[in-house]
Design an enzyme around this catalytic site. Structure first.
Site, PDB file in Angstrom:
ATOM      1  N   SER A 132      -1.469   6.057   4.508  1.00 18.32           N
ATOM      2  CA  SER A 132      -2.819   5.515   4.283  1.00 18.32           C
ATOM      3  C   SER A 132      -3.187   4.415   5.265  1.00 18.32           C
ATOM      4  O   SER A 132      -4.138   3.668   5.045  1.00 18.32           O
ATOM      5  CB  SER A 132      -2.929   4.982   2.853  1.00 18.32           C
ATOM      6  N   HIS A 149       5.026   1.140  -1.418  1.00 20.76           N
ATOM      7  CA  HIS A 149       4.281   2.311  -1.882  1.00 20.76           C
ATOM      8  C   HIS A 149       4.411   2.462  -3.401  1.00 20.76           C
ATOM      9  O   HIS A 149       3.984   3.480  -3.952  1.00 20.76           O
ATOM     10  CB  HIS A 149       4.810   3.593  -1.219  1.00 20.76           C
ATOM     11  N   GLU A 206      -3.844   3.357  19.925  1.00 21.99           N
ATOM     12  CA  GLU A 206      -3.055   3.503  21.154  1.00 21.99           C
ATOM     13  C   GLU A 206      -2.204   2.271  21.430  1.00 21.99           C
ATOM     14  O   GLU A 206      -1.021   2.370  21.758  1.00 21.99           O
ATOM     15  CB  GLU A 206      -3.975   3.799  22.342  1.00 21.99           C
TER      16      GLU A 206
END
Length: 607
Positions: free
Chosen positions: A53, A102, A234
């Site tokens: 996510s 998580h 990037e």
């Protein structure tokens, strides 16, 4: 009390367990037993997410906000993973710790709620999560993995089924989001900062500013800009792979993308079929009714292969097609009809001829049989197959042998038809079908059927579904563009004044076959008693017609299919396209369709 149960599910190479009803990796079992009693510091910041996510992205942003500068943290986020690190390992981290997890709220340390720690919860479109999770589990292999296997060896369809059922590590995304959304109702006064992945992609600076203010750490505007730039996909990928200390990093095998795959929104549209998308929406709505949270259906998506391929007839004849194709007056045709089309316009036509016109795979066999029964006034099958009356396949002499009234079937365009048809104002029934269902049925027919008398013993089209769909949308399939076909036939009355055709929709026939049979009978001036319409509808049901055509009819004009081929009868369903089209393909199809159909707003072709 924590309950643990072993799970055995096909496709998973790592042992999974169910802990208090939630699927987890077995490696977490011991840590979860003591998780609720873990110590928590008052200045701890918790980053809570469902897997895939945007966890790495947000964790790096949080570290820079706390540091007040756009400098990367020394270690990977794994160094602060609550369920992966030991209590001692976590204690070594300097304050304020940015702890990533998580886990569900019910699995978190109790002290988190008592100390009112700051919590940032990042959520993402569940469909993009599913795709990213599948790629991570099915394509990544760690160098230190003794089995050298990926975590999940099954297919996308199998994974998606597990995902929607919550049978993946960390459980159901719907349950996860719902549970974290309801934290404030369970722990009054606890304030959580909810962040949407898609919002960060759209305006990262705004979300960084919002998180900073939530953490009571506001910064000058240029710092937000610098953090956003440093945390671009990037830049963060390069920094994580080449700058960071690799102590807590999973060493991926060469060729694995690791934690960074695409970093896009809307990529799910290239994976989910429309049926899968609808099922996910249904499951989502069912699970999320308790939470005031709406699924993000973003409008932007990466153009997929369907929109990029625009092959010309001359090119595609060498790319997947095993039968020679030609272009005649701008329309792609099988080379076998070339001679027939040269004399088509001068073909003789009788005044009582009935023409059944359709684009391929639109319900031609079905309607042809109905028309014969209407003309005969009884529910009895014709002796031969419809191929015996195929205008472009039969010679002029063969058609002359047919008794009147002839029910002549064709896939040709109006401009390719015999001139006498218009002069004699023959009856014309035009059948049209949802173009997407046509595409699927056409592909299956071209790519799965082999005739016994075919010397090459090859299917007509050997390419993929994606390739065929591209050709189909471009009109580079036999009989050309379905949109052009529908438009030309719907416009016949404007070109030939006073000429009336009966336009029938496949979907209407599926919904109420009796009503459409009655309508065609009235158009042909051959009304029948109501009981006859019922009998014809029953005789022409998919099951009955398939059975009689294959076992009862004279096979003289029938294509002898190899054993295992479904021949002309495949499913006879509507909306099967949803099991084939990805959402991106469906949207691209709709875009091209609407673009063409703007020229003819009165055309009734359904999508």
């Amino acid at each position: 009390m924590t309950t643990v149960g072993e799970l055995c599910m096909p496709g998973w190479t790592f042992p999974l367990v169910k802990i208090d009803g939630v699927v987890e990796m077995k490696t977490l079992t011991e840590k979860l037993k003591t998780m609720k009693s873990r110590p928590v510091r008052e200045d701890d910041i918790f980053l809570c997410t469902y897997p895939k996510s945007g966890t790495h992205w947000t964790w790096e942003i949080l570290n820079m906000i706390v540091a007040g500068k756009a400098e990367y943290a020394k270690h990977w986020k794994n160094s602060a993973a609550l369920e992966r690190m030991t209590e001692e390992g976590m204690e070594e981290l300097a304050s304020p710790r940015i702890i990533q997890t998580h886990l569900l709220p019910s699995q978190m340390p109790e002290m988190l709620w008592e100390r009112r720690c700051k919590v940032v919860y990042v959520q993402r479109n569940p469909k993009d999560c599913a795709v990213s999770y599948f790629c991570h589990m099915s394509q990544q292999v760690r160098k230190d993995n003794p089995t050298q296997q990926v975590t999940f060896t099954g297919s996308w369809d199998e994974f998606l089924s597990f995902f929607m059922d919550g049978s993946v590590p960390l459980g159901s995304i719907f349950h996860h989001t719902n549970a974290w959304k309801n934290v404030s109702s369970v722990h009054e006064g606890l304030d959580i900062c909810y962040v949407q992945y898609e919002d960060m992609k759209q305006d990262c600076v705004a979300q960084i500013r919002r998180i900073s203010e939530y953490l009571d750490r506001p910064h000058p505007e240029d710092i937000y800009q610098e953090i956003a730039e440093a945390c671009s996909f990037e830049n963060l990928k390069i920094a994580s792979e080449k700058i960071k200390d690799q102590t807590y990093h999973n060493p991926w095998q060469e060729g694995s993308s690791g934690y960074f795959r695409k970093g896009q929104t809307g990529d799910w549209k290239n994976w989910f079929t429309v049926a899968q998308s609808e099922e996910c929406d249904r499951k989502y709505e069912l699970e999320m009714t308790k939470a005031a949270y709406s699924l993000v259906h973003e409008e932007f998506c990466k153009p997929n292969i369907v929109g990029q391929m625009a092959a010309k007839a001359e090119v595609f004849m060498q790319g997947g097609w095993t039968f020679p194709l030609v272009k005649i007056d701008g329309v792609v045709e099988l080379k076998t009809v070339t001679e027939s089309l040269k004399t088509m316009k001068s073909r003789p036509v009788r005044e009582d001829d009935i023409f059944l016109c359709s684009y391929p795979k639109s319900g031609t066999h079905w309607t042809w049989e109905m028309l014969h029964m209407i003309v005969a006034g009884k529910a009895e099958y014709t002796k031969h197959w419809k191929n015996s009356t195929a205008l472009e396949r039969r010679t002029e002499e063969e058609l002359e042998e047919l008794a009147s009234p002839r029910i002549i079937q064709t896939h040709l365009l109006p401009r390719q038809m015999p001139e006498l048809l218009w002069e004699r104002k023959c009856k014309v029934v035009y059948v049209q079908r949802n173009p997407k269902d046509c595409a699927v049925s056409y592909f299956c027919h071209m790519s799965q059927q082999v005739r016994k008398d075919n010397p090459t013993q090859q299917v007509t089209f050997t390419g993929s579904w994606d390739e065929f769909l591209s050709f189909f949308m471009d009109g580079s399939v036999p009989f050309g563009s379905i949109v052009d076909h529908v438009m030309e036939w719907e416009n016949v009355s404007s070109l030939h004044k006073g000429f009336e055709i009966c336009s029938v929709k496949y979907e209407d026939m599926k919904q109420d076959s009796v009503a459409q049979i009655r309508r065609m009978a009235e158009y042909l001036n051959r009304p029948l008693p109501e009981g006859k319409y019922q009998e014809i509808a029953e005789a022409c049901s998919f099951k009955n017609l398939k059975n009689v055509c294959e076992k009862t009819k004279d096979q003289t004009y029938h294509n002898p299919w190899q054993e295992g081929s479904s021949g002309y009868f495949r499913k006879g369903q509507i909306d099967d396209w949803k099991n084939w089209f990805t959402v991106a393909q469906s949207e691209e199809f709709d875009r091209k369709y609407q673009l063409k159909m703007k020229k003819n707003p009165h055309c009734g072709c359904p999508v």
